[in-house]
Each structure stands twice: as C-alpha cells, then as structure tokens.
Design an enzyme around this catalytic site. Structure first.
Site, PDB file in Angstrom:
ATOM      1  N   ASP A  84       7.554   2.336  -6.274  1.00 29.80           N
ATOM      2  CA  ASP A  84       6.983   1.190  -6.988  1.00 29.80           C
ATOM      3  C   ASP A  84       6.034   1.595  -8.121  1.00 29.80           C
ATOM      4  O   ASP A  84       5.504   2.700  -8.146  1.00 29.80           O
ATOM      5  CB  ASP A  84       6.151   0.338  -6.016  1.00 29.80           C
ATOM      6  CG  ASP A  84       7.011  -0.442  -5.041  1.00 29.80           C
ATOM      7  OD1 ASP A  84       8.217  -0.155  -4.934  1.00 29.80           O
ATOM      8  OD2 ASP A  84       6.460  -1.339  -4.371  1.00 29.80           O
ATOM      9  N   HIS A 122       5.260   5.282  -4.140  1.00 33.34           N
ATOM     10  CA  HIS A 122       4.912   4.946  -5.528  1.00 33.34           C
ATOM     11  C   HIS A 122       5.150   6.157  -6.419  1.00 33.34           C
ATOM     12  O   HIS A 122       4.575   7.221  -6.148  1.00 33.34           O
ATOM     13  CB  HIS A 122       3.443   4.501  -5.609  1.00 33.34           C
ATOM     14  CG  HIS A 122       3.163   3.273  -4.782  1.00 33.34           C
ATOM     15  ND1 HIS A 122       2.936   3.335  -3.429  1.00 33.34           N
ATOM     16  CD2 HIS A 122       3.113   1.961  -5.125  1.00 33.34           C
ATOM     17  CE1 HIS A 122       2.738   2.099  -2.970  1.00 33.34           C
ATOM     18  NE2 HIS A 122       2.854   1.246  -3.968  1.00 33.34           N
TER      19      HIS A 122
HETATM   20 NI    NI Z   1       2.879  -2.233  -6.420  1.00 30.37          NI
END
Ligand code: NI
Length: 291
Positions: free
Chosen positions: A97, A242
């Site tokens: 992400d 991430h």
């Molecule tokens: Ni996020």
C-alpha cells in the site's frame, strides 16, 4: 505445407537479421529511475491497520471497459501461462500500500521480477499521477494495480458522493498511467462503512482488506515482517505491507524465497479471488466491520 513453413522460417530469419542490424529491440519499457526525488512522506502515514471482523462472498466481475487484450497472436509468441487455480494451489497474495515511491517501489519491482512472482499494489492516485512510469513498470512486471484512495483520506468520513469522487479520481490516475483497468480498492486505514461500500459498488470496484497485518510501518523490522507472514499467514491469505518503507523492501527477497520454499504460489488479489464483486468486502471476515 512444408514449403509454407520453410518460407515462414526464412522470413523469420530475415526479420531477426534485420532487427540485429537496425538495433531494434523488442519490448523496452521506458525504464524507471528518472523520477524526481519525493518530498519525504507526503502523506498522513498509514497509522491504520485495524483488526478484522466479518465477511462476504464472491461472484460476478465488476463491469468496466477494458482495452482490447493483446493484438494478433503471432505463431512465434511464447505460450500464455495458464490461469492460476487457487482452489488447487497453495496461494498467497502479497499486497503493498501507499505507493508508488520512487525510492523504494522500483527496488520491489526488481525483486518480484527476480523471483517471477506477482503481487498487488494499492496505490494513491495522487502519487500515481506523479510517478506514472513506476505504475507502468508494475503493470509490465505482471503485478496488479489497485486503488487506495486519492490521498489517503479516511473515506468513511465522507459522504457517498465524496467517497465516490475520491475513488474515481484515483482510479483514473492509476488507469491512465498503466493503461490497465482497476477493479479493486482498499480504503485507507481499513476505514469502511456502508457509504464507502455504496461508492465502491457504483464505481464497479471490490473492497479488499487483509488477513495478515505485518505492521511493517510500525516495526520497521525485516525479520519481524517476515515472521508475521510466515507464521501468521496461510493458504489464500491476503498480506498487508507498504512499499514505501525501506525496511519492508529489505524483508521481501528472503520472504518471497521462503514462501516459495514452502510451496506457495504468489498471486495477485484478482487471481486469488477469481471474480470479486463490486462493493463487496474481502476477505469475508470484514463484512460487518465499521458499519
Ligand atoms: Ni494506507
């Protein structure tokens, strides 16, 4: 028949010679790297990785216009890989992400290429429009591009139309960069409610959460990140990470190697879910969360 084939072979040989002479090369993507340095952490940061609760089911694919798949099939083209079947295989979907980031995402693309595996990138539209060449590289690598809002706002604080406009703008930026179709979105912080569901349904995107939260943004510890996946994940898990953290990238090479050693097939979320339904939440454990 034989004559025909040898004529074709001769033509192919000529073509190769011609290509060598002219220095023409096959598929050369523009190549990343030429991107300007990013202002350090432009975003509020992924403070959120909430805990799951309930879920839903799959069925028909979100409608949308897709560019015509590849052009004509020349005989010399390498055969297409058969579609993965996660009902038979031991699949796992790694997801990343908050990118793309010019500092970290290209390194991750390299690692995925090295192992010839796919993942899914939930991107911010604002960054995708800033770094379209990275978005394109992800698509060309074979991974999936998905929507993570325009600028990491909590969509559950918006009206249906507010959420709709946000998701729409982000998908448009990502699709423009990759030339592909976005059919999945992940609300920032996992913050979802019925208004967000409605907006997602209207836009034809399924809502994707996770089974395994690595908390990589918090630990910044490659060993801990790997351990969370290897011990917390299982068959058909969706793993949250991430791609904007150097420590997360550091964890990936060994993580992927170990997952492959354990017999996992690394797939995109769409491959894992088959045909997720627009406006529905996956995995099922999220169905009643945040309403
Ligand atoms: Ni996020």
């Amino acid at each position: 028949m034989r004559v025909h084939r040898s004529a074709k072979t001769a033509a192919a040989a000529l073509l190769i010679v011609f290509s060598l002479l002219t220095g023409a090369c096959g598929t050369v993507p523009p190549g990343p790297s030429a991107t300007p340095p990013q202002p350090s952490s432009a975003r509020p940061g992924p403070g959120g990785s909430e805990s799951p609760t309930e879920g839903t089911t799959a069925s028909s694919p979100p409608a949308s216009s897709q560019p015509p798949a590849s052009s004509r099939p020349p005989e010399s083209q390498e055969p297409e890989k058969p579609a993965v079947n996660c009902k038979k295989l031991k699949c796992i979907a790694l997801t990343y992400d908050d990118g793309p980031s010019p500092e970290t995402t290209p390194k991750l693309i390299k690692i995925l290429k090295k192992h010839d595996v796919k993942a899914t990138f939930f991107q911010l539209g604002s960054l995708a429009s800033q770094y379209p060449e990275i978005v394109k590289d992800i698509h060309e690598q074979g991974s999936e591009l998905a929507n993570h809002s325009w600028d990491h706002d909590s969509l559950d604080r918006k009206s249906v139309d507010g959420a709709y406009q946000d998701i729409k703008k982000s998908s448009a930026a990502i699709e423009k960069a990759c030339g592909c179709e976005v059919t999945l979105m992940r609300p920032p912080y996992g913050a979802v409610n019925k208004r967000v569901d409605k907006a997602a349904k209207k836009l034809g995107v399924a809502e994707i959460f996770w089974d395994v939260d690595t908390l990589d943004w918090q630990s910044h510890d490659p060993y801990d990140i790997r351990s969370k996946v290897l011990h917390g994940g299982g068959r058909n898990s969706i793993v949250l990470m991430h791609d904007i953290h150097a420590t997360t990238i550091k964890a990936q090479d060994e993580l992927i190697e170990k997952l492959l050693d354990k017999g996992y097939t690394l797939v995109t979320v769409s491959e894992l879910l088959g045909t997720p339904k627009a406006g529905k939440r996956y995995p099922k454990s999220w169905a009643n969360y945040g309403n």
